[in-house]
Scaffold this motif. Structure first.
Motif, PDB file in Angstrom:
ATOM      1  N   ARG A  42       8.932   2.028 -32.918  1.00 32.58           N
ATOM      2  CA  ARG A  42       9.437   2.256 -34.469  1.00 32.58           C
ATOM      3  C   ARG A  42       8.494   3.281 -35.169  1.00 32.58           C
ATOM      4  O   ARG A  42       9.233   3.820 -35.985  1.00 32.58           O
ATOM      5  CB  ARG A  42       9.125   0.761 -35.036  1.00 32.58           C
ATOM      6  CG  ARG A  42       9.624   1.046 -36.517  1.00 32.58           C
ATOM      7  CD  ARG A  42       9.565  -0.513 -37.028  1.00 32.58           C
ATOM      8  NE  ARG A  42       8.745  -1.341 -36.818  1.00 32.58           N
ATOM      9  CZ  ARG A  42       8.560  -2.680 -36.447  1.00 32.58           C
ATOM     10  NH1 ARG A  42       9.811  -3.433 -36.331  1.00 32.58           N
ATOM     11  NH2 ARG A  42       7.483  -3.575 -36.410  1.00 32.58           N
ATOM     12  N   GLY A  43       7.359   3.480 -34.912  1.00 27.81           N
ATOM     13  CA  GLY A  43       6.571   4.562 -35.540  1.00 27.81           C
ATOM     14  C   GLY A  43       7.130   5.796 -35.384  1.00 27.81           C
ATOM     15  O   GLY A  43       6.771   6.689 -36.158  1.00 27.81           O
ATOM     16  N   ASP A  44       7.780   6.072 -34.261  1.00 30.74           N
ATOM     17  CA  ASP A  44       8.273   7.460 -33.945  1.00 30.74           C
ATOM     18  C   ASP A  44       9.877   7.457 -34.295  1.00 30.74           C
ATOM     19  O   ASP A  44      10.626   8.245 -34.094  1.00 30.74           O
ATOM     20  CB  ASP A  44       8.221   7.640 -32.580  1.00 30.74           C
ATOM     21  CG  ASP A  44       6.778   7.835 -32.138  1.00 30.74           C
ATOM     22  OD1 ASP A  44       6.038   8.349 -32.810  1.00 30.74           O
ATOM     23  OD2 ASP A  44       6.371   7.583 -30.942  1.00 30.74           O
ATOM     24  N   GLY A  45      10.420   6.457 -34.826  1.00 32.42           N
ATOM     25  CA  GLY A  45      11.838   6.502 -35.245  1.00 32.42           C
ATOM     26  C   GLY A  45      12.628   6.271 -34.057  1.00 32.42           C
ATOM     27  O   GLY A  45      13.976   6.662 -33.866  1.00 32.42           O
ATOM     28  N   THR A  46      12.088   5.714 -32.774  1.00 24.99           N
ATOM     29  CA  THR A  46      12.873   5.557 -31.716  1.00 24.99           C
ATOM     30  C   THR A  46      12.943   4.028 -31.146  1.00 24.99           C
ATOM     31  O   THR A  46      13.191   3.853 -29.655  1.00 24.99           O
ATOM     32  CB  THR A  46      12.643   6.594 -30.686  1.00 24.99           C
ATOM     33  OG1 THR A  46      10.959   6.093 -30.120  1.00 24.99           O
ATOM     34  CG2 THR A  46      12.521   8.094 -30.864  1.00 24.99           C
ATOM     35  N   SER A  47      12.897   3.288 -31.870  1.00 22.03           N
ATOM     36  CA  SER A  47      12.832   1.755 -31.549  1.00 22.03           C
ATOM     37  C   SER A  47      14.223   1.481 -30.963  1.00 22.03           C
ATOM     38  O   SER A  47      15.078   2.107 -31.397  1.00 22.03           O
ATOM     39  CB  SER A  47      12.267   0.773 -32.634  1.00 22.03           C
ATOM     40  OG  SER A  47      13.150   0.857 -33.576  1.00 22.03           O
ATOM     41  N   VAL A  48      14.406   0.111 -30.490  1.00 19.67           N
ATOM     42  CA  VAL A  48      15.571  -0.382 -30.014  1.00 19.67           C
ATOM     43  C   VAL A  48      16.852  -0.457 -31.688  1.00 19.67           C
ATOM     44  O   VAL A  48      17.745   0.075 -31.491  1.00 19.67           O
ATOM     45  CB  VAL A  48      15.550  -1.606 -29.672  1.00 19.67           C
ATOM     46  CG1 VAL A  48      17.041  -2.283 -29.438  1.00 19.67           C
ATOM     47  CG2 VAL A  48      14.905  -1.643 -28.325  1.00 19.67           C
ATOM     48  N   ALA A  49      16.143  -0.995 -32.544  1.00 22.90           N
ATOM     49  CA  ALA A  49      16.798  -0.941 -34.085  1.00 22.90           C
ATOM     50  C   ALA A  49      17.122   0.476 -34.422  1.00 22.90           C
ATOM     51  O   ALA A  49      18.466   0.798 -34.819  1.00 22.90           O
ATOM     52  CB  ALA A  49      15.935  -1.742 -35.021  1.00 22.90           C
ATOM     53  N   ASP A  50      16.160   1.599 -34.190  1.00 26.60           N
ATOM     54  CA  ASP A  50      16.671   3.108 -34.476  1.00 26.60           C
ATOM     55  C   ASP A  50      17.686   3.255 -33.751  1.00 26.60           C
ATOM     56  O   ASP A  50      18.648   4.073 -34.171  1.00 26.60           O
ATOM     57  CB  ASP A  50      15.438   3.672 -34.194  1.00 26.60           C
ATOM     58  CG  ASP A  50      14.415   3.492 -35.099  1.00 26.60           C
ATOM     59  OD1 ASP A  50      14.637   3.231 -36.496  1.00 26.60           O
ATOM     60  OD2 ASP A  50      13.102   3.418 -34.750  1.00 26.60           O
ATOM     61  N   ARG A 197       2.760  -0.387 -18.685  1.00 25.22           N
ATOM     62  CA  ARG A 197       3.740  -1.047 -17.741  1.00 25.22           C
ATOM     63  C   ARG A 197       4.568  -2.086 -18.105  1.00 25.22           C
ATOM     64  O   ARG A 197       4.964  -3.136 -17.293  1.00 25.22           O
ATOM     65  CB  ARG A 197       3.070  -1.196 -16.477  1.00 25.22           C
ATOM     66  CG  ARG A 197       2.156  -0.159 -16.027  1.00 25.22           C
ATOM     67  CD  ARG A 197       2.779   1.097 -15.706  1.00 25.22           C
ATOM     68  NE  ARG A 197       3.636   0.889 -14.491  1.00 25.22           N
ATOM     69  CZ  ARG A 197       3.400   1.160 -13.060  1.00 25.22           C
ATOM     70  NH1 ARG A 197       2.069   1.674 -13.128  1.00 25.22           N
ATOM     71  NH2 ARG A 197       4.151   1.204 -12.140  1.00 25.22           N
ATOM     72  N   VAL A 198       4.514  -2.336 -19.380  1.00 26.81           N
ATOM     73  CA  VAL A 198       5.365  -3.490 -19.973  1.00 26.81           C
ATOM     74  C   VAL A 198       6.511  -3.273 -21.223  1.00 26.81           C
ATOM     75  O   VAL A 198       7.630  -3.297 -20.892  1.00 26.81           O
ATOM     76  CB  VAL A 198       4.493  -4.648 -20.688  1.00 26.81           C
ATOM     77  CG1 VAL A 198       5.251  -5.618 -21.351  1.00 26.81           C
ATOM     78  CG2 VAL A 198       3.366  -5.114 -19.629  1.00 26.81           C
ATOM     79  N   HIS A 199       6.045  -2.417 -21.996  1.00 23.40           N
ATOM     80  CA  HIS A 199       6.896  -1.947 -23.126  1.00 23.40           C
ATOM     81  C   HIS A 199       7.755  -0.691 -22.808  1.00 23.40           C
ATOM     82  O   HIS A 199       7.493  -0.167 -21.829  1.00 23.40           O
ATOM     83  CB  HIS A 199       6.212  -1.894 -24.353  1.00 23.40           C
ATOM     84  CG  HIS A 199       5.462  -3.039 -24.883  1.00 23.40           C
ATOM     85  ND1 HIS A 199       4.121  -3.184 -24.584  1.00 23.40           N
ATOM     86  CD2 HIS A 199       5.773  -4.096 -25.572  1.00 23.40           C
ATOM     87  CE1 HIS A 199       3.857  -4.408 -25.138  1.00 23.40           C
ATOM     88  NE2 HIS A 199       4.662  -4.912 -25.711  1.00 23.40           N
ATOM     89  N   PRO A 200       8.803  -0.642 -23.387  1.00 24.06           N
ATOM     90  CA  PRO A 200       9.702   0.564 -23.136  1.00 24.06           C
ATOM     91  C   PRO A 200       9.292   2.012 -23.934  1.00 24.06           C
ATOM     92  O   PRO A 200       8.589   2.038 -24.793  1.00 24.06           O
ATOM     93  CB  PRO A 200      10.920  -0.023 -23.776  1.00 24.06           C
ATOM     94  CG  PRO A 200      10.634  -0.740 -24.926  1.00 24.06           C
ATOM     95  CD  PRO A 200       9.479  -1.416 -24.577  1.00 24.06           C
ATOM     96  N   THR A 201       9.516   2.902 -23.120  1.00 27.86           N
ATOM     97  CA  THR A 201       9.220   4.234 -23.454  1.00 27.86           C
ATOM     98  C   THR A 201      10.445   4.605 -24.641  1.00 27.86           C
ATOM     99  O   THR A 201      11.329   3.840 -24.582  1.00 27.86           O
ATOM    100  CB  THR A 201       9.221   5.429 -22.443  1.00 27.86           C
ATOM    101  OG1 THR A 201      10.595   5.145 -21.924  1.00 27.86           O
ATOM    102  CG2 THR A 201       7.992   5.043 -21.394  1.00 27.86           C
ATOM    103  N   PRO A 202      10.254   5.606 -25.389  1.00 29.43           N
ATOM    104  CA  PRO A 202      11.477   6.004 -26.148  1.00 29.43           C
ATOM    105  C   PRO A 202      12.784   6.042 -25.403  1.00 29.43           C
ATOM    106  O   PRO A 202      13.824   5.510 -25.729  1.00 29.43           O
ATOM    107  CB  PRO A 202      11.139   7.397 -26.679  1.00 29.43           C
ATOM    108  CG  PRO A 202       9.831   7.140 -26.899  1.00 29.43           C
ATOM    109  CD  PRO A 202       9.219   6.413 -25.723  1.00 29.43           C
TER     110      PRO A 202
END
Length: 224
Positions: A42-50, A197-202
């Motif tokens: 989210r901090g980069d503006g590339t989250s799932v919601a973004d 190894r858990v969360h998504p990259t952009p």
């Protein structure tokens, strides 16, 4: 004082993960609630919601919080760690959500989790869906963590897969609920996993958000 110390420790621990989003009503029709899989990047503006917002061309309100669970109380609930507690007042036509991974890890350690899986699929999710009676509900399924990758969820793959199967069945029994699987699209591609190894990259968030956006567009077309 002890209560304040706990709250501050939670803020510090989660601050680097996009914790405590600034939630404002922008006349959004879509609300996103859930845990760090949705909040990541989210901090980069590339989250799932973004990504959803970009794909559907409409404002999306993101209230997801890293570390959130389906059940939380006290200080945890106060800082957004209760997923049902992330619901915001507003005329949201669609609620995109996930949840359950942290419940499985924190409650049963992803081993012998039948009781937790039953609670999530037979109590927590149905109660949340009933509460969102006037909205379309889109449940985002979990992909599998990298097995043996040393991540905090490395032993949870089977439990997350079983949760997905149960939530898919739950969605199929309710015409206003859609289940969006992500496992097939994400699993096994290192480009989609962050360094933990858990969360998504952009790129991973792009894939997940794209799947959700396509489901939203498909449902809009079917309802016309």
């Amino acid at each position: 004082m002890h209560r304040v110390a706990i709250l501050l420790s939670l803020l510090v621990a989660l601050g680097g993960c996009g914790f405590a989003p600034e939630v404002t009503d922008r006349n959004a029709n879509v609300l996103v609630i859930g845990d760090s899989i949705l909040a990541w990047n989210r901090g980069d503006g590339t989250s799932v919601a973004d990504v959803i917002e970009k794909r559907i061309g409409a404002p999306v309100l993101d209230a997801s919080v890293p570390g959130a669970t389906m059940r939380a109380s006290g200080v945890r609930a106060a800082v957004g760690l209760s997923i049902p507690g992330q619901i915001r007042a507003g005329d949201f036509g669609t609620i995109v959500l996930n949840g359950g991974a942290n419940d499985l890890r924190n409650t049963c350690g992803c081993s012998g989790c039948d009781a937790v899986l039953d609670r999530l699929s037979l109590q927590d999710y149905p109660a949340l869906i009933a509460r969102l009676a006037n909205a379309r509900v889109v449940i985002v399924g979990y992909y599998g963590p990298v097995r043996g990758g040393g991540g905090s969820f490395s032993s949870c793959s089977d439990e997350l897969a079983e949760l997905g199967r149960r939530l898919s069945r739950l969605a199929s029994s309710n015409p206003r609920v859609t289940f969006v699987p992500t496992r097939e699209a994400i699993d096994g591609n290192p480009a989609f996993y962050d360094s933990d190894r858990v969360h998504p990259t952009p790129a991973g968030s792009e894939v997940i958000g794209g799947l959700v956006a396509r489901a939203l567009v498909a449902n809009d077309g079917a309802s016309r």
